[in-house]
Motif scaffolding. Sequence first.
Motif: not given
Length: 408
Positions: A217-227, A198-203
Amino acid sequence: MYCETQNTMGKSTYFSSKSVFGQLISLIDDSMIKKEVKKCNSDRYTKRFTTKDHLISMLFCSFSKCTSLREISGAMLGLSGKTSSFQLNHIPKRSTLSDANKKRDVLVFENIYHQLLKQYGGFLSDSRIKDVIKKQVKIFDSSTISLFKNIMECVGRHSKSGKRKGGIKVHTVVNADEIVPSLVWFSEAKTHDHKFLEKLNCDKNTIYVFDKGFNDYRAFEHFTAYETGFVTRIKDNASYRKIEDLDVADYIHNGVLEDQIIEVEVKKGKEKTPLKLRKVTFYDRVNKREFEFLTNLFDLRADLIAALYKIRWQIELLFKQLKQNFPLKYFLGDNENAIKIQIYCVLIVNLLFAVIKKRLKRSWAFSNLVSFCKIHLFNYINLMKFLENPEKDWIIDKAESEQLTFNW
């Protein structure tokens, strides 16, 4: 009979007006310290023992590997007349340093570390990984430091001594093209690793590489949504459905056994949503082991997925380097703030040594570099010149001794 020697005999060619400690401290810009002190207001209510005095005292602890407050204050009493090169204004007593570690906000030490990383990060960077992947590869992992005090909530079994063993977990992010942490987060040792996600910045320009302990898996979905890309290992008991077998081209490393598109279920309360991921099976012939990697990078070559995960070993080496070379087995306070200050000061010292090592043309093992500086901390040796050619003085002395002339 009498003998003559050259007047220069015995004079070191490496003399410096600053001690080794002073030369190391000079890598930290004084104006930067003042700026962070003002920003954090860390000298408020301080009469004598300022933030800079506190910082230098704690850096001295890390450089000299002191293991107690008494050892630090006692050793620093011998610095009379040697502090001008690093502008130490007040040598602390044991109680003074203890109070400062407990009360002064750790944020100022954290900010100083990140400012140093900002200053030297480009110099420490190795662009080869980014040149191939075209994105910033970041590795993260955690390491637990055991404590026999109820500092953070106690965890684990009772030890033989009867004391309950507590611990602090240090979560760390390292840019793969650098050799020092870029982000540090502390938690209780019992905190599950996936909370750190949850602390990681996604881009879209970032790829995270991490061990299977962080599987979520929820974090993986979050990563994927933010490319945001990621590479990890799949858990042994993972439940998934195979969608498609991808062709493994002839030019791909022959260690790649399978390349598949799979589907996992992401649980959100009572609902379940499908998420497509990629699973690459790779056989490591050196270690004679088979690995299954999980990623959302569908366009990257399968063998590069395996190579990305191999880079993760750098962070294991970093944890080993920190624990072996710096005083992280002995803490100077029985409170959370003191522990965090000590860890950030260790990270600052580790960064300074990384800068010295990178500047050198001659190859030095990191542990040998740390040991040399510890032994010669207050000797007036020109550090960089000596490290580039440590045998020079010995060669000169030997040559001069052979020039002794005997007149009868």
